[in-house]
Motif scaffolding. Sequence first.
Motif, PDB file in Angstrom:
ATOM      1  N   ARG A  92       0.813  -1.213   0.000  1.00 57.94           N
ATOM      2  CA  ARG A  92       0.000   0.000   0.000  1.00 57.94           C
ATOM      3  C   ARG A  92       0.844   1.259   0.000  1.00 57.94           C
ATOM      4  O   ARG A  92       0.379   2.324  -0.367  1.00 57.94           O
ATOM      5  N   TYR A 117       0.830   5.728   0.268  1.00 61.24           N
ATOM      6  CA  TYR A 117      -0.555   5.598   0.733  1.00 61.24           C
ATOM      7  C   TYR A 117      -1.082   6.986   1.125  1.00 61.24           C
ATOM      8  O   TYR A 117      -0.472   7.666   1.957  1.00 61.24           O
ATOM      9  N   PRO A 118      -2.172   7.437   0.524  1.00 56.17           N
ATOM     10  CA  PRO A 118      -2.643   8.810   0.772  1.00 56.17           C
ATOM     11  C   PRO A 118      -2.996   9.084   2.232  1.00 56.17           C
ATOM     12  O   PRO A 118      -2.942  10.231   2.672  1.00 56.17           O
ATOM     13  N   GLY A 119      -3.314   8.049   2.983  1.00 53.14           N
ATOM     14  CA  GLY A 119      -3.604   8.248   4.408  1.00 53.14           C
ATOM     15  C   GLY A 119      -2.402   8.730   5.205  1.00 53.14           C
ATOM     16  O   GLY A 119      -2.539   9.203   6.326  1.00 53.14           O
ATOM     17  N   PHE A 120      -1.209   8.634   4.619  1.00 51.77           N
ATOM     18  CA  PHE A 120      -0.002   9.125   5.294  1.00 51.77           C
ATOM     19  C   PHE A 120       0.428  10.493   4.777  1.00 51.77           C
ATOM     20  O   PHE A 120       1.439  11.040   5.211  1.00 51.77           O
ATOM     21  N   PRO A 132     -11.481   6.451  -3.045  1.00 53.49           N
ATOM     22  CA  PRO A 132     -11.006   5.077  -3.236  1.00 53.49           C
ATOM     23  C   PRO A 132     -10.300   4.953  -4.591  1.00 53.49           C
ATOM     24  O   PRO A 132     -10.768   5.498  -5.583  1.00 53.49           O
ATOM     25  N   GLN A 133      -9.169   4.280  -4.617  1.00 55.43           N
ATOM     26  CA  GLN A 133      -8.423   4.112  -5.863  1.00 55.43           C
ATOM     27  C   GLN A 133      -8.936   2.854  -6.549  1.00 55.43           C
ATOM     28  O   GLN A 133      -8.747   1.762  -6.045  1.00 55.43           O
ATOM     29  N   ALA A 193      -4.570   7.800  10.096  1.00 57.16           N
ATOM     30  CA  ALA A 193      -4.068   7.377   8.788  1.00 57.16           C
ATOM     31  C   ALA A 193      -5.183   6.785   7.934  1.00 57.16           C
ATOM     32  O   ALA A 193      -4.919   6.180   6.916  1.00 57.16           O
ATOM     33  N   MET A 194      -6.438   6.967   8.376  1.00 58.75           N
ATOM     34  CA  MET A 194      -7.538   6.383   7.611  1.00 58.75           C
ATOM     35  C   MET A 194      -8.081   7.386   6.601  1.00 58.75           C
ATOM     36  O   MET A 194      -8.153   8.575   6.868  1.00 58.75           O
ATOM     37  N   LEU A 195      -8.471   6.845   5.456  1.00 57.40           N
ATOM     38  CA  LEU A 195      -9.147   7.663   4.457  1.00 57.40           C
ATOM     39  C   LEU A 195     -10.638   7.630   4.775  1.00 57.40           C
ATOM     40  O   LEU A 195     -11.123   6.669   5.379  1.00 57.40           O
ATOM     41  N   TYR A 228     -13.305   6.878   3.364  1.00 61.41           N
ATOM     42  CA  TYR A 228     -14.129   5.707   3.039  1.00 61.41           C
ATOM     43  C   TYR A 228     -13.789   4.482   3.893  1.00 61.41           C
ATOM     44  O   TYR A 228     -14.509   3.500   3.897  1.00 61.41           O
TER      45      TYR A 228
END
Lengths: 421, 258
Positions: free
Chosen positions: A23, A284-287, A309-310, B134-136, B138
Amino acid sequence: MRFTWFNLMPWPYLPDDFREKNRSVWVDIDSNLFDPVKSHQVYNNYLDLLEYAGKLGFDGIGVNEHHQNAYGLMPSPNLIAASLARRTDDVALVVLGASIALYNPPLRVAEEFAMLDCISGGRLVAGFPVGTSMDTNYCYGTIPGLTREKYREAHELIKRAWASREPFAFNGRYTKLRYVNPWPRPIQQPHPPIHIPGGGSIETFDFCIDNTYSYSYLSFGGYIRGQALMQGYWDRVAERNAPDASPYRAGFAQTICVGETDAEAEQLYAKHVSYFYNRCLHVYPGFADAPGYRTIKTIQKGILSQYAPQSMFQELPWKELVDNGSVIAGSPETVTQRMEDLIKKLRVGNIFCLMQIGDMPQDKCMHSTRLFAEKVMPKLRHLFPEYADDQRFWCKPLPRRATPGALPVEWEMGSPVGAER
Amino acid sequence: MELKTIQTEHVAVRYYEGGAGRPLVFLHGAGGLDMDLGFLDGLARKFHVYAPLVPGYGDSEECGELRDMLDFTLHTWDVVERLGLKDPILAGFSMGGMIASEMAAVAPNDVSRLALIAPAGLWMDEHPIPDIFAMLPYQLPDYLFYDAEAGAQIMSAGTDMSNPKFLQAFLVQNARQLGAAGKILFPIPERGLSSRLYRIKAKTLLIWGEGDKLVPPVYAQAFQRGIAGAEVVMIPRAGHVVPFEKPNEVIGALARLQ
């Protein structure tokens, strides 16, 4: 113009299916993908390349700091710079930089930068990044909403430590020290030149303008996309009535590949550029941006698609990367023309040349580097002649410097120490 | 419920007030109060409810002076003081439960009734709490709701969670709210509470959704071990956001503190 040959030190052995199976290249990347034995050669290859660039007439060789990151194997840029200090002669050591908020106490940066400046004879160009959210928040646990306050305090401590000639007490919120008295202190006075890598916040623009620091934009998105941000900086320089708009107040990182011809460039380098843009930049975009790390204004300006979402993985092809300016590639003529375009459009006196790209082998990297040094750089040197004397943002080495390895002849075995020889 | 403002030493605080009966202060979770307004309405039928927003939440001002756990704890005591309350029932959900625990631990003689609803504040290596930072967007419903699909609909108010308009608003709000919450929850939602829990003297209820995937119910036992006489109320078919998913059950449990 000042050209710095920059090495991010990417790990060259990410598998073909890296992106599908992992990821992120950063923060929680699979530790098994790193091979310490292979890294021995990788580190030495990269150091050799930096030293090579140092001999070809680049003004500086550059390193930076990343953590838990497969495209940047330098958690400690100062270790790399220390090794380069001994193996290079007159090139600037550009450490862009040490993330000052992450050192405990940040005085450590004042000390290590001073050591580098002393060992290298005043060749240090120092960088003080806030650090990416990945490094600062996710890898090093700094609280996002306090990162900037901590950064400002660290900066104040380092500047005072370098300037003071007697021990002083520093009662910070994040660092409390009774006796600040760094030994050694830097050769360059009042301090080595300071560059600040930034991502477009007005606060950082002002910080650079107020302190006479050079603002550098280190993106991999290329100069066409970087234009709006740099224009924002120059607008701010004008707005704040800075005494001048010297191009050396700014720097820009650009991926560059030079071949004998445009076709050769594609044939030699496309594969490695693809490795970098498609595997190494798989974050990972969450980081990307811990809540509280960026200001609201910056988020409102930002691109949001990365947070959706990718569904599909799209490979970025060579042509697109070259056309959109992410990569400047081609024959020396093509590269010269596009570099001139970059330099004029962004008004940047400092160029950080990203020339070791992804899993590029040494011989190709040397070929590209040599062509750039011999056939491109000389044609760009003349730009901004009215600012040719602006030395504020570059190092001032000692005129006479020590020669590494110049030991005297050894005492003869058996003869009394101190006897006439 | 009425949205009002009081001034504390450091910042103007927004709070909801409504109902009649014994005063109850409700401290919200890291997600804010938006989803729990229905729950508060229900609660106001039994209690005189005060629900202050952490500075930075909703339309409230951020406060740079709140940096660490002690700041949050004392700030919330300041709010109780300014509201003119003495020994209200203290109830907190998730992050709010962490703050309520700390308040009860620093001032054990000022809190006689405490309700901790899926509180944060403890950490067990063998049961790591997932990293909400760190969660998106969705990805959140899976961790928050018992029924994740319905949860996603609720969070995005029926629009698609990849809709740019939704994302823009969500991210700005996230930056303000979680930016503030991060000061006590990032990178690990624990600030030494375990060594202070023993100080709590209040009659304590631990209310948990049985299907909580964010702060798993094993933490209920950990709190119970730390607080003398604490009782656990486990609510079936509920996830982390138990006040939202099972408001009547939570209110029913709280009624035991009347």
